[in-house]
Every structure is written in C-alpha cells, then in structure tokens.
Scaffold this motif. Structure first.
Motif, PDB file in Angstrom:
ATOM      1  N   UNK A   9       0.843  -1.200   0.000  1.00  0.00           N
ATOM      2  CA  UNK A   9       0.000   0.000   0.000  1.00  0.00           C
ATOM      3  C   UNK A   9       0.876   1.246   0.000  1.00  0.00           C
ATOM      4  N   UNK A  10       1.924   1.161   0.814  1.00  0.00           N
ATOM      5  CA  UNK A  10       2.840   2.301   0.896  1.00  0.00           C
ATOM      6  C   UNK A  10       3.441   2.629  -0.458  1.00  0.00           C
ATOM      7  N   UNK A  12       2.309   1.816  -3.434  1.00  0.00           N
ATOM      8  CA  UNK A  12       1.271   2.308  -4.346  1.00  0.00           C
ATOM      9  C   UNK A  12       0.958   3.767  -4.046  1.00  0.00           C
ATOM     10  N   UNK A  13       0.773   3.989  -2.768  1.00  0.00           N
ATOM     11  CA  UNK A  13       0.519   5.357  -2.329  1.00  0.00           C
ATOM     12  C   UNK A  13       1.612   6.297  -2.788  1.00  0.00           C
ATOM     13  N   UNK A  14       2.833   5.827  -2.586  1.00  0.00           N
ATOM     14  CA  UNK A  14       3.972   6.684  -2.879  1.00  0.00           C
ATOM     15  C   UNK A  14       3.982   7.050  -4.369  1.00  0.00           C
ATOM     16  N   UNK A  16       1.447   6.688  -6.743  1.00  0.00           N
ATOM     17  CA  UNK A  16       0.285   7.424  -7.241  1.00  0.00           C
ATOM     18  C   UNK A  16       0.098   8.722  -6.476  1.00  0.00           C
ATOM     19  N   UNK A  17       0.224   8.593  -5.165  1.00  0.00           N
ATOM     20  CA  UNK A  17       0.044   9.780  -4.323  1.00  0.00           C
ATOM     21  C   UNK A  17       0.987  10.896  -4.715  1.00  0.00           C
ATOM     22  N   UNK A  20      -0.228  12.633  -7.825  1.00  0.00           N
ATOM     23  CA  UNK A  20      -1.422  13.433  -7.578  1.00  0.00           C
ATOM     24  C   UNK A  20      -1.085  14.654  -6.756  1.00  0.00           C
ATOM     25  N   UNK A  21      -0.342  14.406  -5.700  1.00  0.00           N
ATOM     26  CA  UNK A  21      -0.092  15.523  -4.811  1.00  0.00           C
ATOM     27  C   UNK A  21       0.780  16.560  -5.474  1.00  0.00           C
ATOM     28  N   UNK A  24      -1.370  18.471  -7.545  1.00  0.00           N
ATOM     29  CA  UNK A  24      -2.252  19.336  -6.784  1.00  0.00           C
ATOM     30  C   UNK A  24      -1.550  20.630  -6.462  1.00  0.00           C
ATOM     31  N   UNK A 600      -6.209  13.023 -14.199  1.00  0.00           N
ATOM     32  CA  UNK A 600      -6.977  12.210 -13.243  1.00  0.00           C
ATOM     33  C   UNK A 600      -7.669  13.097 -12.213  1.00  0.00           C
TER      34      UNK A 600
END
Lengths: 698, 698
Positions: A9-10, A12-14, A16-17, A20-21, A24, A600
């Motif tokens: 999860x980490x 993936x988060x890293x 994709x996050x 996105x971030x 942003x 996205x």
C-alpha cells in the motif's frame, strides 16, 4: 501485522500519491514551480551587469539621502523599507542613518507637477558593502528603489541583493493605467493600492475615468447636481481627489482626470437634462453598452457648463493634461433632433462626426483656456484638432499612425485592454511602434510617446479589480519601459511575472488573496478544494463575450466563480506546455506523470464537487462547467495513454471525442476551460500517424 | 488500449487518492469541515430566539438612524456595510436611506469619554422584511451591528440573516486586550486592524503597553529624551496616539495607556539615567527577561519626572483610568544602594516590596492629581493602596480574590496570556469568578469587573501578532461577555471560532494570510506544499519555553516556521479527535480512512520536504522536525493498522515505538508536533488489551 500489505500500500501510495499531490500543488502553487531564480525584475532595465558578489540584508539596513533632499524621498525610503521588511521578515529599523547601506544621491528637484518629459533615469550600483542610487531628481531615485526591491533574493545563507550595476531609463515617457471608476465605483483604498502597484512597475500616469453613463464620480461644488443626482452617493470628495494626486506624486505618478463627453453622459444628463440633445427623460444608466444620450453641441449653455467643470477640476488636478473622452458618441440624438440638424447645415457640418469635431474643438479651447492640454480618445482627431492635443488610440494601431503622422502626440491603448481577459503574453507582445506605425518616418514615430493599459469595469468590482489589473498590467508596463530587444521571445517572461506577482501582494494588492477569499465564500463553509481545482483551470470569457452570457446591470453582484478566477489560468498554460513537450517527445517521465495526474484530478473532480453545489447560491451555475471538465479530462486520460504507450486510438473514438471536446470548450457558467485545446491536440496525436510521437524516457 | 488496466488504476487512484486528497484539504482547509451552520456568533448573546424566517441581503440593503444621531454612528454603519459587502460580494450602495432595511433606534448619547460602567446593551429584532437595533446609546447599537454581521449566512437561495430576537448585554464591564508595543514595535496600522478585531468580538478596553525595558514608545514633548534616546526611533507621535483614541472610540473601545514603573524601565533610564537606583550605565535592553534597572523612589526628582509624564499623557488619553505597571521589580538595585537602604530604614520600609508600596502610593497620588484612577499589576497591591485603584491579576486567581476581598476593583489576566501559545479552549475555560474567588461574598465578587487578554511580544513581530491574538482572543472576549452557562462544555466552540476567524480576515486582520505569506517566503519559490503539511501539524513552544530554544534579542528576525505557524494546530486537534473516535469505537470507515491518509501524508512528507530545505536560509532548522513527523507517522500507521484490524502489536514494538515518540515529542526547530500524543494513544491501544477497540462500520 501484515507488513507486506502495508509496504505494498505504501509503495502504491507513494507512486500514485506523489503524482497526484505534486500536481495538486502544481495546480495550487504553480507559481513556484519553475522559479530557479526568485528574481522579480519587471520591467527589465535598459542595461544591467550583475556579478557574483552579494549585499546581505540585515536588521541594520539603513538609508541616507545625499545632495538634494525633500520629504517625499523619506516617505519613499520608508515605503521601501516596509516592503523590504515584508519580503524578508526582517524588521529594518532605521530609515535615515549616518552609516547608510543605501545611499540616494540626487542632483536636484523634480518639477513641481510631474511633467511628461521629466528625466526618469537612474543608476544603481551595488557592492558587497553598500548601494548607491544616483539620479537627476527624486523621480529617478524612486524608480531605482523599486528595481532594488525586485532584486532581493534568498538563498541558503540568507537574504541578499546581487551586486552589480544597472543603468536604466524608460523607452516611452507616457506609461499609463486607465481605470474606469464610473461603471463600478472603486473606493479610495482600491485606487491607492493600485497606485502602489503602478509604482512597483514604473507606470507613471494614472488616467482616472471619472464619468460615464453609469455615474459621475467627482464631487463638484459649482455643479452640485452632478454629485447629488449623477453619483448614487458614490463619488470622490475634492479632498479625496487631492489626496490621490498627492499619493500618486509620492510614487512618481501623474494623475489625469477624464470627463467623458459628448457621449457617455447619461449620468451627467440625469443631473442636467437641459444639456441633452433630446427631450429625455435621462437617468443614470444601469446597463452596459453604447447609449444615445449626448450633450447638445449647438447650445452655448453646454460649453458654459463644460467651462465651469474644467475650471473646477483643473484646480484639483495639477497635471498639464486633461482628458476629455470623446469615444463612442453614436450621434443618434443629434441626427434625430431637427434643431441640431439645422445647426449642422448652418455650420457646414456634413455629419455627426463633423459635429463632434466642432464640439471637440470648442472643448479643447476651454481646456486650453484653463492652462491644460487636452487628451482624447481617437474619435476626437479631426483636421481642425489643435496640434498639441494628445490622441489615445483604442480601436487600432491605424489611428495611432494617423495621429502621429499628422504631428499629434499619441498613446496606444489598443492591445492593452485588460478587461478583455487576454493573456499577459499577448499584451506583452504589443509594441507601440509596430504595424502601420512602421510606415512612419522616425520623426513621425517620435510623436508616439507611450501607451496606457485600460481597465473598464462593466464586469469588475472593487473586490475583483486587482486580479484584473495584476499581474497583467506589468506586461504593459514592461513593454512601455524596456528595450524591445530584451522582450521579444523572452522565455523567462512568465517566471518573472510570477515572482513579481508574489512581490505585488506584499505591496498590499489583493489580486491573489481575493481568489482565496471568494472561493471560501462560494464554498460556504464546505471543502474549498474541488472548487479550487475547477477554478484553477477556468478562465473568464474573452473579448466582450460576457455580455452575451447573462443579464448584467450595475446591481448584479460579481461574486461568482467567473469573477473569482484569474483572467489567465496558470494551470491551463502549464498543462498546455506539458502536452507540447510530450507531443514533441521532449517530456521526462516525471512530466508525463504530472500530465496524467492532472488529468486524473480533473476527471475525478466532478464527483467531489457536485455534492457541494447545493449548499451555496453562489455555486448553482457550476454543474455544467464541472461536468465539462471531467468529460474533457476523461478524454485526455485516454488520449495521453494512447500517445505515451503508442497505442493508436480508433478513428471513431477520435471523432466522438473531438465532438465532445467542442461542447466542453463552450462557455459554462460564463467560464471557459483553459485545457481543452491541449487535450484536443492530444486526441489528434493519438491517431498514431504523427511522426513526433514521444518516446518517454522511462 | 488496455481499458482494464486504466480502470484498475482509476479505481486505485480513486480509493487512495480520495483519502489522501480529502485529508490534504482537511489539513489545509480544515476550517470548513465541520461547519454545518456557517454562523460565527462569538461572543454568544445573553438571550437569542431565532425563527425560520429569513431576511434576504440585496444590493438595496440600506441603513437609517432614528432618535439620537451622531457622525460616529454613520461611520459605524459604513464599516458595517463594508464588511457586509466583503462577506457577500454584494456591493451595498447606500448607508443612509429613507426605506431602510436596518433601523438603529437610539435613545441618547454615550458619555463623552466612554466609561467603564456605560450601558452596552442592545436589542436586535430581525423580521423577514427589516431589522431594528434598539439601544440606549451608540455603544449598544454598535455592538448590535457586530452581532448582525456574525449572523449573515448563505444557503442555496442566497445570503440572508435569520429572523428572530436577540437581547444582549455583557456579563463583565471591563473586557480588554493588552498589547505590548515595547518589545516589538507595532506600526499604527497593526494597532488599528486589531482594534477592528476587538470591535468584532465586543472587547472594549485597549490596554496599550507603551513602555518597557526594550523601548519607550510614546512621543513626549516635555521629556524629549524619552523619544530621542529611549525609542530607537520607533515611537507613536502624539497625533498618532490621539488618532488611535478616536479610532478606538469609534469602535466602542476605551484606550488605557500603560507606563510601566518602577521596574521595566531600562529604556527610560537610558534617556534619564539620573533617575536610576544605581550608577548605571543604563541602555535600552536588547534581550528578554526581568532586569535590575528601577526608578529611584527615594528622590523627589523621580516623582517630578512621573508627574510631568502623567500630565502630558493624561491630556492625550481621555479615559478615566491610567495604568502604572508595577510588575516584576526585583528590588536588586534598591537593596544594593546604601542610600536607598538608609531611606527604607528611615521610613520604616522593611523590604523592597514595602518600598515599592511607598513608590506606588506616590504614583497613585500623582495619577489622581491629574484626574485619573490608577490601574496596576497585582504587585502594587499593599494595605495602603487607595481603594479606587484597579488591580490586574496576572500571577494567579489568588491575587484577584485578595484584591476583590479588600474592596479593590480587580481584573483577571492570569489564564488569558496569549503569548503562552495555549489552546483557545484553555483560555475559554478560565472564568474570572472561579477558584479562590468563589470563597468571596457576592458583594466582594462584584469587585471583579472583568479581565484582559495579554499579548506580550518577546517572540512576536508586527507580522505575526495578528495570528497570536486571533482567533484565540475571541475566546477571552466570549468568556467575559457571555453567560457562563452557555459556554461550559460548549461542543460547538471550535466550529464557531473557525467561522469567526474567517470573518475576522474580512475585517482586514492578517492572522491567516500571514501564514501563507510566510510559508511562501520560507519556500523561496519552491513548492510550498510539504512545508504546509509540516507547518499545519506543528505548534510553537508553550509557556516560556521558547526562551530556552534559541538565542533571541530584539534584532532576531522572526521569520521562521515557528513564527509562521498557528499557536494551536487545527490539524492536530482534529487528528486527535479522529483518534479518540477510533479508540472509542465510534469512528466511521471514512473517518478511519481520513486518519490513515493523514498518517500516510505525514509519513511521506519528509522525503518531499528534505530536498527543498537547502534552498532557503529560513528552512535550515526544519530537518529534525520533518524527520520527527515522518517517524511518528510511521509508528502511527502501524499502530492504527493494528488497532483497526485488531492485530495486536508486540510488547517490544510498543516499547520501542513509545521511546521513539518521546524523542519525536521534544522540540525541533523550536516547534512541537501536535499529533504525537494521539499517536502515543494509538500505540498504547495497539496492545489489543483495550476493551474499547473499535468495530469500524465497514
């Protein structure tokens, strides 16, 4: 615990996050993205040689005036130190000090009332130990202070000013901003903070549009009905106007009042209907457009009225110039009035244009009698126009060439209309000595003495005006000050503009903070983020299109998203640049990821925004634009995927997508999406037939 | 193209992205999160009955004064309309109108100089068609206008004010804000915008701390050395002080100047060393703390000096009260001086405290001779203190009880020190009639006339002072105005405070915008987002801890992250609330996802922030705090996972984690992480032994 799952999860988060971030913040704080050198120089100086030395800024930074001195200079250094403190967070203590860090060496005084031909040059010398500004007069020295503020930088060691030498002077003497305070009244503090902005970018003429169909804003004692019956109670007192003149002089800015006539006089005629060219009735106009009411040029009473007005106002505004308007008189009342038609015949005035020529000549004579030189919009130019009258070109460069070719001093506003919501770069590209003007001889060209940015306020309130003037007004300011060779093809322009924009907020302008404030108001206590995602990529309608997108009057609140957003979307411009690099095959993997993440974000924004819209009457027009954004982004996601993976799309998909994008590109909620054209380009490129398809450096 | 892969990425993005993003905005725009009713009422009125009717706000909103009238009321309605316009984006046109929407009915004038016992009550009646404010005097009416602004709301139909009736009056007559302008000078515009904030929350005493060791800030003509040698050139002119008095009166605020003595007089003695109790030398103090210099109470020259000062200042400040300081005189100079010791013996003054009693009595007599009543810090209270002297309790409620018990009017500041960076709720909880005071009889309790928030400025500049006073000052204002029964256990407090905070920015305060501005400065043109993630969860050190976390002087720039951040982290408080709900088993799946996403955001922030730190000298102290945040968040991720999945952690892991958290909780970069305690609780709960482990409603 399942650490593998956590790690996955980490990761993936890293992955994709991060995209996105970063996007942003790319969206929200786009300004900082490309700023390698936080240098906000604008307008660029005529000559500059910086070296590797630095002058460190410390709390002991002090200033001193040498040679000619006057209180205005100390107010200027106090302002300088205040902005310096705000820029650095270092409280600079002492504005006048024997061991000064900053020395102002000034030869003599400026003219009592700043003239259009005054020496504005200055020389700035910065060493590792101190700074010297040398100038013929306070005006030049004050320009030098502004340049200095734009040089302040921060690195890992602290705040500093790079050492070197700047020799600077303007290319054009007349560098103005016209502000319409009739259609929407602008309180004094709005005028003043925009004068602060003008000082920052060395604009030197505040052209104050004080009367129009929607209101007469200058308090008159000799013509009291103007104040009582033509202003709705929204006017500047004589004391306030004098204070604006003083405030402007303190900042090296001349103030030229404009009283528009013979047209644009609905408000004047509401107060003095007997001066009209029809039987009326006249009333303050509440709508926007060109209206019929016009002063009656056939009656001496009209010119006695004008004489009283000019006499009273000439005493308040010390500038040598006085603007008499003259635009957009449609002649309808004149042509409909038998008595006026008879006058025209008697005086061999062939049409309403000739009658306006007669009227203008009479007004110019009045203005001259009160010691002023008239300025007027291009319509006043007639063969009989006195040669010293200044012509302001707003319809096209042709009128500029005509005026200069007939030995009139002329200033350009065509191309500098900030209310049209065009890009900063488009204004920046307009040169007063281009187009038809190039046909003129050098001595004729010399009649072109500058230009003015123009801020008409049909759709602009005191809350939004800063964001309409700034930072785009700086593009005009630079064009009028700097050597053109430095400006053309300047790839650094938007980076400098962004740095300057940040600096201008420290002067007290609200051009950025008003966006946040208005978004928060629209959000009405709910999450402002999806509103911001939408607002960041929207632009208000261009040219005069807004008039057709709603029913607007003086009473219409301007508190919608279209009013909050910037005339030019940074996000849209940057996304377009990303797409261009992708299609040119120059994009890095990170840049492709940025474009993907942005798409996205837009794609998913509608579902986040939609639930919020019901809570606020100010967002009830956003559903269509939000839906269009998500729709366009969905197409963009697929097109970008096809382009980067070299998996061509089908003809049918492209046809359908282009059709959808055409609908998305239309105005929704009176706004335009700034990213559709770039997405369209991606769709076209997704056919796979383009040789320039990128090979991402994965 | 591979639509399955796209869909999968899309789903993953949607799931993870949503949590991260919603948390991001939770972090950045936390204010809006819980705001069901955008009502910013603070202080709560004594009695309120709202009904379902609404008064719509339109551009035609107009005001009218009936009965007693004065220019101050029109300035008040103009301010009201300006804030109303800023709140709604609707330009309200006319401040005085025959068919008024808002009617002010006023019986008579206020006192020429506002008194401490003036009637401040008002009645507010709102129907669907109009509003009436009824008050005995302009003071009450102005309070009513502020309440009205706090009632403005927006729904799907537009802006409105809910109809109903409010009957309001203050619980305490003396509701103050003390501002220290000696340690850091505050320009006039800072004073003025904070007076605007005071008006908004009905604070009615501006206690102006004008002198201290670090500077004497009031221009004196009769004692010119004070201005020349005790101010560093940073002082208020007499004209400015008079303007502040007028500005405050316009807002229903009394102004009480404080000239601190006999201690806190280093600056005074730098100007007049002959008044000192030692041979000196004296100089303006550059450090913070309690210093030895004290006026010499044994010499008549000292009292002649004080008499001149009080005479001059009493003419500038019309208030009936005059603050003579009196705090923290350590007596060292007195005890070290044989001549002063001899004086004490002669006058039977047993110790320096008794000598200060003698000094204070003399000063009180001088103050009384100039028609004023003295106010002093609690140290001045002695048996011989004149009964009309007001005692300001700052060390503890005990002194408040002592003062009131000996029939002195008394005000409370203990518990209201805003410079200690405590939570708004902690200030809100402090009641002047609590603790030792409860032992008093009702008539003794009646001597407690109010309190004052205190803003000392050792570590606070003009740039950061708004964010230290607001919104927390409103907590004190409400405690002093509203019936206590409405305040205790008010679960709505932070929601109201957030709404009020938004409103206060519209008054022109910078308490929020300065954070953005300072972050942008620290970021130095780079991405501000990871700085914001860190800053949002950090708090400055509490109590007086900052003194030990660096070498600070008057010259130290206050432009670091610790200066930019809020004294109280909204993010930290909200995360703590989330964790509490999780551990109580009350959290929804969405709330658990929010906590997870916040922890992930913090966990990953260090790697995003680290590369930026090198670019700016203002961020070179952030590495340790950033690392601590990621470390604590990593522990939190695992603990939360264990708690929500009911997968107990090992004893060894918990022991090691608690040790790490202890280190993370220490100050880094002079800042404290506001989320560590909540994470610690998660770790403790992750043993699985807690019966309250949640069953998320998945």
């Amino acid at each position: 615990m399942d650490t593998r799952a956590t790690a996955q999860i980490g990761r993936t988060l890293q992955r994709i996050g991060r995209s996105i971030r970063s996007l942003l913040f790319f969206t929200v704080f786009a300004v900082g993205l490309h700023a390698q050198t936080p240098q906000a120089l604008m307008p660029l100086p005529a000559a500059m040689h910086l070296n590797a030395e630095h002058l460190a800024i410390t709390p002991g930074f002090a200033t001193k005036v040498e040679g000619y001195d006057e209180p205005r200079l100390h107010r200027a250094t106090e302002r300088f130190l205040r902005v310096l403190s705000r820029r650095t967070g270092i409280t600079v203590w002492d504005a006048a000090h024997p061991n000064a860090t900053l020395l102002l060496k000034i030869s003599g005084p400026s003219a009592p009332a700043q003239t259009a031909t005054e020496d504005e040059s200055y020389r700035l010398e910065i060493t590792g130990a101190n700074i010297t500004i040398t100038a013929a007069n306070p005006l030049g020295a004050m320009h030098g202070l502004q340049t200095l503020l734009q040089l302040v930088q921060l690195d890992a060691h602290g705040f500093y000013i790079p050492a070197g030498t700047i020799e600077d002077h303007p290319r054009f003497a007349w560098r103005g901003l016209m502000l319409d305070t009739s259609r929407h009244f602008m309180p004094i503090e709005v005028i003043e903070r925009n004068l602060d902005g003008m000082e920052a970018v060395k604009l030197n003429v505040f052209h104050w549009h004080l009367s129009d169909d929607q209101g007469f804003r200058a308090e008159s004692h000799v013509l009291p009905h103007l104040t009582e019956a033509a202003s709705d109670g929204l006017f500047y007192t004589q004391q306030q106007m004098r204070e604006v003149v003083e405030y402007a002089r303190d900042r090296g800015i001349r103030v030229i009042p404009e009283f528009d006539m013979p047209g644009h006089t609905s408000a004047v005629l509401a107060a003095y209907p007997e001066l009209g060219s029809s039987d009326g009735p006249y009333r303050i106009e509440r709508k926007w457009g060109i209206f019929d009411p016009a002063l009656d040029p056939t009656r001496e009473e009209t010119f006695r009225f004008i004489d009283k007005l000019v006499a009273e106002m000439a005493a308040i505004f010390p500038d040598a110039y006085f603007h008499i308007g003259g635009d957009e008189c449609n002649g309808k009342e004149w042509n409909a009035n038998p008595r006026i038609r008879e006058f025209m015949r008697e005086h061999h005035l062939t049409d309403d244009r000739a009658l306006q020529g007669y009227f203008s000549s009479r007004v110019q004579t009045i203005v001259a009698a009160h010691g002023k030189t008239a300025v007027g919009w291009e319509e006043i130019l007639q063969p009989q126009t006195a040669s010293d009258v200044v012509i302001q070109s707003w319809h096209g460069a042709k009128s500029l060439a005509t005026a200069a070719g007939s030995n009139h001093a002329a200033i350009l506003s065509k191309g500098y209309y900030l209310d049209l919501n065009l890009s900063a770069s488009s204004h920046h590209a307009i040169d007063p000595l281009a187009g038809e003007v190039k046909q003129l001889t050098p001595s004729e060209q010399a009649h072109i003495i500058g230009g003015e940015a123009a801020m008409w306020t049909e759709y602009i309130s005191s809350e939004t005006v800063d964001s309409r003037i700034w930072p785009r007004g700086a593009a005009v300011a630079e064009r009028l000050w700097s050597p053109p060779a430095l400006l053309d093809d300047d790839i650094d322009f938007y980076r400098r503009l962004a740095s300057l924009s940040t600096l201008l907020e420290l002067y007290g302008l609200h051009h950025r903070s008003s966006y946040n404030e208005m978004l928060a108001r629209i959000a009405n206590g709910q999450d402002v983020a999806p509103l911001r995602v939408l607002g960041d990529v929207e632009e208000p309608p261009k040219q005069h299109d807004r008039a057709h997108l709603g029913q607007y009057t003086s009473f219409t609140p301007l508190n919608r998203m279209v009013d909050a957003i910037s005339p030019e979307s940074d996000t849209g411009r940057q996304f377009t640049a990303l797409c261009r690099r992708i299609l040119e095959g120059k994009a890095t993997a990170d840049e492709i990821a940025q474009a993907e993440a942005l798409l996205h974000l837009w794609q998913q924004n509608d579902s986040r925004l939609r639930p919020l819209l019901a809570a606020s009457a100010l967002s009830d027009d956003l559903a269509a634009s939000s839906s269009a954004l998500s729709d366009a982004a969905s197409i963009g996601v697929e097109a970008l995927h096809a382009v980067t993976r070299k998996l061509p799309t089908t003809n049918a998909w492209r046809a359908q997508s282009l059709q959808s994008l055409e609908a998305d590109a239309k105005p929704h909620g009176a706004m335009l999406l700034s990213n559709v054209e770039a997405i369209r380009t991606l769709v076209l490129a997704s056919s796979g037939s383009d040789k320039l398809l990128p090979t991402p450096a994965r």
